[in-house]
Design a protein around this motif. Structure first.
Motif, PDB file in Angstrom:
ATOM      1  N   GLU A  69       0.026  -2.431  11.114  1.00 37.85           N
ATOM      2  CA  GLU A  69       0.218  -3.860  10.913  1.00 37.85           C
ATOM      3  C   GLU A  69       1.433  -4.155  10.038  1.00 37.85           C
ATOM      4  O   GLU A  69       2.050  -5.222  10.152  1.00 37.85           O
ATOM      5  CB  GLU A  69      -1.036  -4.464  10.271  1.00 37.85           C
ATOM      6  N   ARG A  70       1.788  -3.196   9.190  1.00 34.54           N
ATOM      7  CA  ARG A  70       2.903  -3.400   8.261  1.00 34.54           C
ATOM      8  C   ARG A  70       4.124  -2.560   8.626  1.00 34.54           C
ATOM      9  O   ARG A  70       5.091  -2.510   7.876  1.00 34.54           O
ATOM     10  CB  ARG A  70       2.431  -3.091   6.830  1.00 34.54           C
ATOM     11  N   GLU A 184      -1.466  -2.852  -8.599  1.00 37.64           N
ATOM     12  CA  GLU A 184      -0.548  -3.227  -9.685  1.00 37.64           C
ATOM     13  C   GLU A 184       0.155  -1.997 -10.264  1.00 37.64           C
ATOM     14  O   GLU A 184       1.354  -2.040 -10.558  1.00 37.64           O
ATOM     15  CB  GLU A 184      -1.306  -3.977 -10.779  1.00 37.64           C
ATOM     16  N   TYR A 185      -0.591  -0.917 -10.417  1.00 39.92           N
ATOM     17  CA  TYR A 185       0.005   0.306 -10.964  1.00 39.92           C
ATOM     18  C   TYR A 185       1.082   0.849 -10.039  1.00 39.92           C
ATOM     19  O   TYR A 185       2.192   1.179 -10.484  1.00 39.92           O
ATOM     20  CB  TYR A 185      -1.077   1.366 -11.189  1.00 39.92           C
ATOM     21  N   ALA A 186       0.762   0.968  -8.758  1.00 35.25           N
ATOM     22  CA  ALA A 186       1.727   1.530  -7.808  1.00 35.25           C
ATOM     23  C   ALA A 186       2.980   0.665  -7.712  1.00 35.25           C
ATOM     24  O   ALA A 186       4.105   1.177  -7.705  1.00 35.25           O
ATOM     25  CB  ALA A 186       1.082   1.674  -6.435  1.00 35.25           C
ATOM     26  N   ILE A 187       2.792  -0.623  -7.650  1.00 38.58           N
ATOM     27  CA  ILE A 187       3.933  -1.539  -7.510  1.00 38.58           C
ATOM     28  C   ILE A 187       4.813  -1.497  -8.750  1.00 38.58           C
ATOM     29  O   ILE A 187       6.041  -1.509  -8.658  1.00 38.58           O
ATOM     30  CB  ILE A 187       3.431  -2.971  -7.229  1.00 38.58           C
ATOM     31  N   ALA A 188       4.200  -1.405  -9.920  1.00 36.91           N
ATOM     32  CA  ALA A 188       4.965  -1.430 -11.169  1.00 36.91           C
ATOM     33  C   ALA A 188       5.670  -0.108 -11.460  1.00 36.91           C
ATOM     34  O   ALA A 188       6.733  -0.097 -12.087  1.00 36.91           O
ATOM     35  CB  ALA A 188       4.043  -1.781 -12.333  1.00 36.91           C
ATOM     36  N   ASN A 189       5.101   1.003 -11.004  1.00 32.93           N
ATOM     37  CA  ASN A 189       5.619   2.313 -11.412  1.00 32.93           C
ATOM     38  C   ASN A 189       6.497   3.002 -10.380  1.00 32.93           C
ATOM     39  O   ASN A 189       7.160   3.994 -10.705  1.00 32.93           O
ATOM     40  CB  ASN A 189       4.461   3.229 -11.789  1.00 32.93           C
ATOM     41  N   ALA A 190       6.516   2.538  -9.152  1.00 36.32           N
ATOM     42  CA  ALA A 190       7.377   3.158  -8.146  1.00 36.32           C
ATOM     43  C   ALA A 190       8.838   2.884  -8.462  1.00 36.32           C
ATOM     44  O   ALA A 190       9.203   1.789  -8.906  1.00 36.32           O
ATOM     45  CB  ALA A 190       7.035   2.624  -6.758  1.00 36.32           C
ATOM     46  N   THR A 191       9.668   3.898  -8.253  1.00 36.76           N
ATOM     47  CA  THR A 191      11.114   3.765  -8.427  1.00 36.76           C
ATOM     48  C   THR A 191      11.794   4.357  -7.201  1.00 36.76           C
ATOM     49  O   THR A 191      11.141   4.927  -6.327  1.00 36.76           O
ATOM     50  CB  THR A 191      11.591   4.508  -9.697  1.00 36.76           C
ATOM     51  N   ILE A 216       1.564  -1.791  -0.189  1.00 37.31           N
ATOM     52  CA  ILE A 216       2.673  -1.832   0.770  1.00 37.31           C
ATOM     53  C   ILE A 216       3.409  -3.164   0.677  1.00 37.31           C
ATOM     54  O   ILE A 216       4.643  -3.210   0.579  1.00 37.31           O
ATOM     55  CB  ILE A 216       2.150  -1.600   2.201  1.00 37.31           C
ATOM     56  N   ASP A 217       2.657  -4.255   0.680  1.00 34.22           N
ATOM     57  CA  ASP A 217       3.283  -5.579   0.629  1.00 34.22           C
ATOM     58  C   ASP A 217       4.056  -5.774  -0.671  1.00 34.22           C
ATOM     59  O   ASP A 217       5.159  -6.336  -0.679  1.00 34.22           O
ATOM     60  CB  ASP A 217       2.222  -6.669   0.772  1.00 34.22           C
ATOM     61  N   GLY A 223      11.660  -4.726  -2.429  1.00 37.62           N
ATOM     62  CA  GLY A 223      12.833  -4.259  -1.693  1.00 37.62           C
ATOM     63  C   GLY A 223      12.785  -2.814  -1.268  1.00 37.62           C
ATOM     64  O   GLY A 223      13.793  -2.271  -0.790  1.00 37.62           O
ATOM     65  N   PHE A 224      11.621  -2.180  -1.389  1.00 39.53           N
ATOM     66  CA  PHE A 224      11.521  -0.768  -1.016  1.00 39.53           C
ATOM     67  C   PHE A 224      11.306  -0.604   0.484  1.00 39.53           C
ATOM     68  O   PHE A 224      10.612  -1.394   1.126  1.00 39.53           O
ATOM     69  CB  PHE A 224      10.372  -0.090  -1.758  1.00 39.53           C
TER      70      PHE A 224
END
Length: 243
Positions: A69-70, A184-191, A216-217, A223-224
């Motif tokens: 779906e994404r 929240e953790y994944a979105i904040a910590n991914a680089t 994912i969203d 912008g990833f």
């Protein structure tokens, strides 16, 4: 008195040695032999979503639907035993365009496993996955991330990279119980170049499955772009060639 001092010093040395071995077995970015990757050093806004364990008839299609779906491709690190038990789910993962990796046959800790057992765990899993018709790359991830001497040596001798991770939303038990906290953790910590590890194939991982769409969203909103592990490694090779 001197004997006690010697005894205490010996015990302290043994404890320090044990802690050193433990730290080495858990290290995400270092091993004694061969190639290990926990994150790609890159300026490109790319992340690799990796999903460990399974496949299972109960949840494989649910996860595939979320990804489809994404329009996201992930890398599934599957166990050999479950791949042999559920070959149709392996085929469904491959048919959807995802990458498959080797996560050992039995999912036992491999840090202190014998060389013969290590070879059996990895090679029997390769066979089980290949029997389903999957012809893509088969990178390896050690169960629980545990490795020490024999496992890295085997992988190095066979030209295989140890795939680790740098973003682990489920590491904290309290966060793992909350889909919102996981996201929240994944979105904040991914680089740039992050490898995200999640477990979504069992009933006990309902929070992770529920968090997956938001992760994912949220990362797309930052912008990833999502890539497979092989695509991530290809970026590393291109960077090395440019240097």
């Amino acid at each position: 008195m001197r004997r006690w001092i010697i005894l205490l010093a010996t015990m302290a040395g043994l404890v320090a040695g044990f802690l050193g071995v433990l730290e080495l077995s858990n290290a995400r970015g270092f091993q004694l032999f061969g190639d290990i990757v926990a994150r790609l050093d890159t300026d490109a806004p790319v992340v690799a979503l990796t999903l460990d364990d399974g496949p299972t008839p109960a949840y494989t299609q649910t996860v595939l639907d979320i990804l489809n779906e994404r329009d996201v491709k992930a890398t599934f690190f599957l166990t050999g035993r479950e791949s042999a038990e559920h070959p149709q789910q392996v085929q469904a993962i491959a048919a959807a365009g995802h990458e498959i990796g080797n996560h050992s046959w039995s999912h036992k800790r491999m840090a202190f496993m014998s060389p013969a057992s290590i070879a059996e765990e990895i090679e029997s899993t390769d066979v089980a996955i290949r029997k389903t018709g999957y012809a893509g790359p088969l990178h390896f991830r050690p169960p629980y991330g545990k490795k020490l001497v024999a496992l890295p040596w085997y992988l190095a001798q066979h030209g295989r990279t140890t795939i680790m991770w740098d973003v682990e939303p489920e590491a904290d038990a309290a966060d793992a119980a909350s889909p919102r906290s996981l996201a929240e953790y994944a979105i904040a910590n991914a680089t740039n170049g992050s490898i995200i590890i999640m477990h979504v194939m069992y009933e006990s991982r309902a929070s992770s499955r529920l968090a997956l769409p938001a992760i994912i969203d949220g990362l797309k909103a930052r912008g990833f772009k999502f890539v497979t592990v092989s695509q991530l490694l290809a970026g590393r090779q291109q960077s090395s060639a440019a240097d």
